[in-house]
Design a protein around this motif. Structure first.
Motif, PDB file in Angstrom:
ATOM      1  N   THR A  50     -29.445 -48.259  86.502  1.00  0.00           N
ATOM      2  CA  THR A  50     -29.103 -48.345  87.917  1.00  0.00           C
ATOM      3  C   THR A  50     -28.825 -46.942  88.428  1.00  0.00           C
ATOM      4  N   VAL A  51     -29.378 -46.598  89.571  1.00  0.00           N
ATOM      5  CA  VAL A  51     -29.121 -45.303  90.197  1.00  0.00           C
ATOM      6  C   VAL A  51     -28.553 -45.550  91.588  1.00  0.00           C
ATOM      7  N   VAL A  52     -27.361 -45.018  91.829  1.00  0.00           N
ATOM      8  CA  VAL A  52     -26.747 -45.089  93.150  1.00  0.00           C
ATOM      9  C   VAL A  52     -26.968 -43.744  93.829  1.00  0.00           C
ATOM     10  N   THR A  53     -27.779 -43.740  94.869  1.00  0.00           N
ATOM     11  CA  THR A  53     -28.171 -42.500  95.532  1.00  0.00           C
ATOM     12  C   THR A  53     -27.118 -42.081  96.559  1.00  0.00           C
ATOM     13  N   ARG A  54     -27.303 -40.839  97.068  1.00  0.00           N
ATOM     14  CA  ARG A  54     -26.384 -40.315  98.077  1.00  0.00           C
ATOM     15  C   ARG A  54     -26.389 -41.184  99.339  1.00  0.00           C
ATOM     16  N   ALA A 118     -17.714 -36.546  96.341  1.00  0.00           N
ATOM     17  CA  ALA A 118     -18.204 -35.542  97.286  1.00  0.00           C
ATOM     18  C   ALA A 118     -19.119 -34.518  96.622  1.00  0.00           C
ATOM     19  N   PHE A 119     -18.958 -34.301  95.304  1.00  0.00           N
ATOM     20  CA  PHE A 119     -19.715 -33.262  94.604  1.00  0.00           C
ATOM     21  C   PHE A 119     -21.078 -33.741  94.108  1.00  0.00           C
ATOM     22  N   PHE A 120     -21.349 -35.054  94.182  1.00  0.00           N
ATOM     23  CA  PHE A 120     -22.479 -35.600  93.445  1.00  0.00           C
ATOM     24  C   PHE A 120     -23.623 -36.026  94.360  1.00  0.00           C
ATOM     25  N   ASP A 121     -24.848 -35.773  93.876  1.00  0.00           N
ATOM     26  CA  ASP A 121     -26.056 -36.196  94.584  1.00  0.00           C
ATOM     27  C   ASP A 121     -26.371 -37.661  94.299  1.00  0.00           C
ATOM     28  N   ARG A 122     -26.165 -38.081  93.065  1.00  0.00           N
ATOM     29  CA  ARG A 122     -26.413 -39.472  92.686  1.00  0.00           C
ATOM     30  C   ARG A 122     -25.664 -39.741  91.380  1.00  0.00           C
ATOM     31  N   ILE A 123     -25.537 -41.017  91.045  1.00  0.00           N
ATOM     32  CA  ILE A 123     -24.891 -41.428  89.804  1.00  0.00           C
ATOM     33  C   ILE A 123     -25.803 -42.427  89.117  1.00  0.00           C
ATOM     34  N   GLU A 124     -26.177 -42.104  87.881  1.00  0.00           N
ATOM     35  CA  GLU A 124     -27.064 -42.944  87.098  1.00  0.00           C
ATOM     36  C   GLU A 124     -26.256 -43.716  86.058  1.00  0.00           C
ATOM     37  N   VAL A 125     -26.571 -44.995  85.880  1.00  0.00           N
ATOM     38  CA  VAL A 125     -25.908 -45.824  84.872  1.00  0.00           C
ATOM     39  C   VAL A 125     -26.984 -46.406  83.966  1.00  0.00           C
ATOM     40  N   SER A 136     -21.153 -40.167  69.849  1.00  0.00           N
ATOM     41  CA  SER A 136     -20.344 -41.329  69.515  1.00  0.00           C
ATOM     42  C   SER A 136     -19.897 -42.060  70.769  1.00  0.00           C
ATOM     43  N   GLY A 137     -19.557 -43.359  70.606  1.00  0.00           N
ATOM     44  CA  GLY A 137     -19.103 -44.163  71.738  1.00  0.00           C
ATOM     45  C   GLY A 137     -19.408 -45.626  71.524  1.00  0.00           C
ATOM     46  N   ASN A 138     -19.411 -46.392  72.608  1.00  0.00           N
ATOM     47  CA  ASN A 138     -19.644 -47.840  72.569  1.00  0.00           C
ATOM     48  C   ASN A 138     -21.035 -48.184  73.098  1.00  0.00           C
ATOM     49  N   PRO A 139     -21.589 -49.343  72.679  1.00  0.00           N
ATOM     50  CA  PRO A 139     -22.915 -49.754  73.158  1.00  0.00           C
ATOM     51  C   PRO A 139     -22.839 -50.437  74.516  1.00  0.00           C
ATOM     52  N   ALA A 140     -22.178 -49.815  75.470  1.00  0.00           N
ATOM     53  CA  ALA A 140     -21.935 -50.418  76.784  1.00  0.00           C
ATOM     54  C   ALA A 140     -22.888 -49.841  77.826  1.00  0.00           C
ATOM     55  N   ALA A 141     -22.691 -48.576  78.158  1.00  0.00           N
ATOM     56  CA  ALA A 141     -23.504 -47.889  79.161  1.00  0.00           C
ATOM     57  C   ALA A 141     -23.133 -46.413  79.130  1.00  0.00           C
ATOM     58  N   THR A 142     -23.972 -45.609  79.738  1.00  0.00           N
ATOM     59  CA  THR A 142     -23.700 -44.190  79.937  1.00  0.00           C
ATOM     60  C   THR A 142     -23.746 -43.907  81.432  1.00  0.00           C
ATOM     61  N   VAL A 143     -22.691 -43.282  81.935  1.00  0.00           N
ATOM     62  CA  VAL A 143     -22.604 -42.919  83.352  1.00  0.00           C
ATOM     63  C   VAL A 143     -22.912 -41.429  83.471  1.00  0.00           C
ATOM     64  N   ASN A 144     -23.987 -41.098  84.182  1.00  0.00           N
ATOM     65  CA  ASN A 144     -24.447 -39.717  84.341  1.00  0.00           C
ATOM     66  C   ASN A 144     -24.182 -39.264  85.775  1.00  0.00           C
ATOM     67  N   LEU A 145     -23.299 -38.279  85.927  1.00  0.00           N
ATOM     68  CA  LEU A 145     -22.914 -37.764  87.242  1.00  0.00           C
ATOM     69  C   LEU A 145     -23.781 -36.545  87.553  1.00  0.00           C
ATOM     70  N   ILE A 146     -24.647 -36.671  88.558  1.00  0.00           N
ATOM     71  CA  ILE A 146     -25.595 -35.607  88.905  1.00  0.00           C
ATOM     72  C   ILE A 146     -25.037 -34.808  90.072  1.00  0.00           C
ATOM     73  N   ARG A 147     -24.753 -33.528  89.834  1.00  0.00           N
ATOM     74  CA  ARG A 147     -24.129 -32.691  90.849  1.00  0.00           C
ATOM     75  C   ARG A 147     -25.121 -32.286  91.944  1.00  0.00           C
ATOM     76  N   LYS A 148     -24.577 -32.019  93.124  1.00  0.00           N
ATOM     77  CA  LYS A 148     -25.351 -31.379  94.182  1.00  0.00           C
ATOM     78  C   LYS A 148     -25.682 -29.941  93.773  1.00  0.00           C
ATOM     79  N   ARG A 149     -26.825 -29.435  94.248  1.00  0.00           N
ATOM     80  CA  ARG A 149     -27.258 -28.075  93.924  1.00  0.00           C
ATOM     81  C   ARG A 149     -27.597 -27.309  95.210  1.00  0.00           C
TER      82      ARG A 149
END
Length: 695
Positions: A50-54, A118-125, A136-149
């Motif tokens: 899932t990608v939540v855009t700006r 406010a700092f992010f262009d989009r957030i990918e899950v 290492s971690g859990n088999p749940a999901a990875t949240v990727n915070l993509i910064r504005k450039r």
């Protein structure tokens, strides 16, 4: 009426090919980078994403990460108190986060304070296990915070918001070339927010700053450096929450404004986030990138917890627990990799290979206050006026260090026309040393392998089917009967799916079926001869299975839509229902409509629905139900939000957001905090108005 100026779509450097979502004005992302450090399209990724855009964040005033993740398919946001949050996906806690694709090892399984968007262009899950890129971690999901450039051309915006409970917010964003040649570019994002609450005595103040510089050192070399700082200062926060049942087992039903916090309590959180990146284009379509990333979190608090179970007639039975708490975590990550094409047996394939190193230091201290156990008045008479005590009634805490070194390699193999395989392997060396509240954190593993495999078949130009097998591991500190460290806890994800694209790739759909397992969970198996020391064995843990559906994109030139649905069934090793506080069914729907005949007017709505949840709470001690199990239940509910956006003049926009328009009353979470679940109620109906200027 003339339309306001919009940000131009710009290619900010030769190395960066993906268009940031803030320039597209779309709900549909152009590519994702979370799974393999390659820019992969929707159909090229053999996992559900899932990608939540700006655009989505701005339309529905999603100003913190909690609000974004509430709108992500299959993710639940477990707010057990006001300033500490857990996230779950597919039945497991989300502990893996990335910043611009660089994985960050988890220190705790929760997030303290509000992380602003406010700092992010989009957030990918990316859902499911992702040990290949996150360690290492859990088999749940990875949240990727993509910064504005930064951009080459000058762009600027200011957004001012006012809302319910005296909310005030302002965010400014300026970007453009620093040098006349355009080879040096910069960006500054700064903001301030101050708000009170529907909760008695609660208020929060945030300050945000993010600065980043890019420099083209040569035509093929890009250097980027940035720093962000956010403070979140809270008065009278909830530590724990409201009791959900009386001693006779009946459910409590307090006013939504009820708070257990004292009038002197506070919880202040500060995050420093710094990074340096060097990208180098190589010959033959290859590129290399190195990143140094530092994250520091500081937490300082004086908190007031109320424990116990109230009497159904008198309301008495709650007791005081004041405590002072400090936390500091400092994390360093160094990640270098190279990626590019190569030819083999008449086909062109892609490869990524890299090395990562991280070090995380955690120190926290709890200083307990005088007066622990003091009886308190009923909550309907509570005004937070318990006297602040000396915090000299004992000390406990943590001090540990995690070190992780890994190498990873992944390849996309073009096996035939329309058939692609993805394979990968990560090998990790992990060392931890120290203790937490009297329990050891010391452990060590050498060369733990984490495989990744996927297969994608294009049915035609618009539809692809895929299958994937992914893993992740979690270190353990328990010893077996031979006094050897137990092997890591394994998380495994099996997934089958169908991904499609419509309207010239302006609509993406996903159908995913998954099974997720945890293996080798530590279970006490006995004591060593002649001692009271416990040894452990590894057993099967939780297993979840389900289906996820998602559609996102431009249904027409006037309608943008995001719709997600998830079903998950969670069982323990004996086949019994587990984690009943996680809803079996979860659905999100949001969309906007450009009204014909009224230029610049856009209307929208957002609906979040979940099925019923429950939690076993122990045994009733009084009344006719004495001795029977107490079960707290939250019925299925929906939260409906509305929005209206209007371009009032050139460069000017006003957006009205009205949340929970039906004034639904619901408990935020039933996740246990200690031996029994406490909880508090979600926000009642509220509204905010944002006026934006864009240049």
């Amino acid at each position: 009426m003339s339309e306001p100026a919009t940000l131009k779509v710009l290619e900010v450097s030769a190395q960066r090919t993906q268009t940031p979502s803030e320039f597209t004005g779309s709900y549909t992302p152009s590519a994702t980078t979370t799974s393999l450090k390659m820019e992969l399209s929707h159909r090229e990724t053999p996992q559900a994403v899932t990608v939540v855009t700006r655009k989505q964040m701005d339309d529905f005033a999603q100003n913190d990460v909690n609000e974004v993740l509430e709108g992500a398919t299959g993710v639940t946001v477990e707010s057990v108190e006001t300033d500490r949050t857990y996230y779950t996906s597919r039945g497991f806690d989300i502990t893996n986060f990335q910043y611009d694709g660089v994985g960050l090892p988890a220190v705790y399984d929760n997030v303290q304070g509000e992380l602003d968007t406010a700092f992010f262009d989009r957030i990918e899950v990316l859902r499911g296990a992702n040990g290949l890129m996150t360690g290492s971690g859990n088999p749940a999901a990875t949240v990727n915070l993509i910064r504005k450039r930064p951009t080459v051309d000058t762009n600027a915006s200011v957004a001012v918001t006012g809302g319910s409970w005296n909310k005030k917010r302002i965010v400014g964003d300026v970007t453009g070339s620093v040098a006349a040649s355009g080879k040096v570019r910069g960006r500054v994002v700064a903001g301030y927010e101050d708000k009170e609450s529907y909760l008695d005595r609660y208020s929060n103040e945030k300050q945000m700053f993010y600065g980043v510089l890019e420099a083209d050192l040569t035509d093929t070399t890009l250097l980027t450096a940035g720093h962000a700082i956010q403070t979140s200062d809270t008065d009278s926060p909830l530590w724990g929450a409201l009791p959900l049942f009386y001693t006779d087992g009946t459910a409590t039903d307090f006013a939504r404004s009820t708070s257990t916090a004292s009038d002197w309590s506070y919880w202040n959180n500060t995050q420093h986030n710094s990074f340096v990146e060097l990208q180098q284009e190589l010959t033959g379509g290859w590129k290399a990138q190195g990143t140094i990333f530092r994250l520091e979190n500081d937490s300082d608090s004086e908190l007031f917890y109320q424990y116990g179970t109230p009497d159904p007639v008198t309301g008495e039975g709650l007791f005081a627990y004041p405590s002072q708490y400090e936390l500091n975590t400092e994390q360093w990550v160094v990640d270098t990799y190279a990626t590019g094409p190569f030819n083999l047996v008449g086909q062109t394939h892609e490869l990524v290979a890299g090395v990562s190193w991280s070090r995380s230091e955690t120190v926290d201290e709890s200083r307990f206050g005088q007066g622990i156990g003091d009886p308190l008045p009923p909550l309907d008479e509570w005004e937070g006026d318990y006297p602040r005590s000396a915090f000299d009634n004992g000390v406990n805490g943590s001090d540990w260090t995690d070190k992780e070194t890994a190498t990873y390699v992944a390849a996309r193999w073009r096996l035939a026309d329309g058939l692609t395989a993805v394979t990968g392997l990560r090998v990790t060396w992990l060392d931890s040393d120290g203790e937490s509240y009297g329990n050891t954190k010391s452990t060590s593993y050498d060369a733990v392998d984490t495989p990744y495999a996927g297969l994608i078949y294009d049915l035609n130009d618009d539809h692809s089917v895929y299958a994937s097998y992914t893993e992740i591991f979690t270190p353990q500190t328990e010893l077996d009967i031979n006094r050897d460290r137990l092997d890591p806890l394994d998380g495994v994800n099996y997934e089958l799916g169908l991904k499609s694209e419509f309207r010239d790739d302006r609509i993406n759909t996903t159908v995913a079926v998954f099974q997720t397992e945890q293996r080798n969970v530590a279970e006490a198996a006995g004591t060593y001869a002649g001692t009271q020391d416990v040894y452990y064995r590894g057993i099967d843990g939780l297993e979840s299975q389900g289906i996820e559906l998602e559609i996102v994109g431009e249904l027409t030139d006037r309608i943008q839509l995001f719709a997600g649905y998830a079903f998950v069934d969670i069982e323990d090793a004996d086949g019994n229902e587990a984690k009943t506080f996680v809803p079996e069914h979860l659905a999100q729907l949001r969309g906007t409509w450009k009204v014909p005949g009224i230029q610049g007017l856009e209307l929208g709505s957002q609906i979040r629905w979940q099925s019923e949840i429950s939690q076993e709470q122990g045994v009733a001690t009084t009344g006719p139900n004495a001795g029977t199990t107490i079960v707290t239940e939250q019925d299925a509910y929906a939260v409906v939000d509305l929005m209206a956006s209007y371009d009032v003049a050139r460069n000017w926009n006003a957006t009205l957001n009205v949340n929970n328009v039906t004034d639904e009353k619901y408990i935020e979470s039933l996740k246990k905090f200690g031996t029994s679940a406490q909880g508090f109620y979600g926000e009642p109906a509220n509204a905010s108005l944002t006026v934006s200027w864009i240049y």
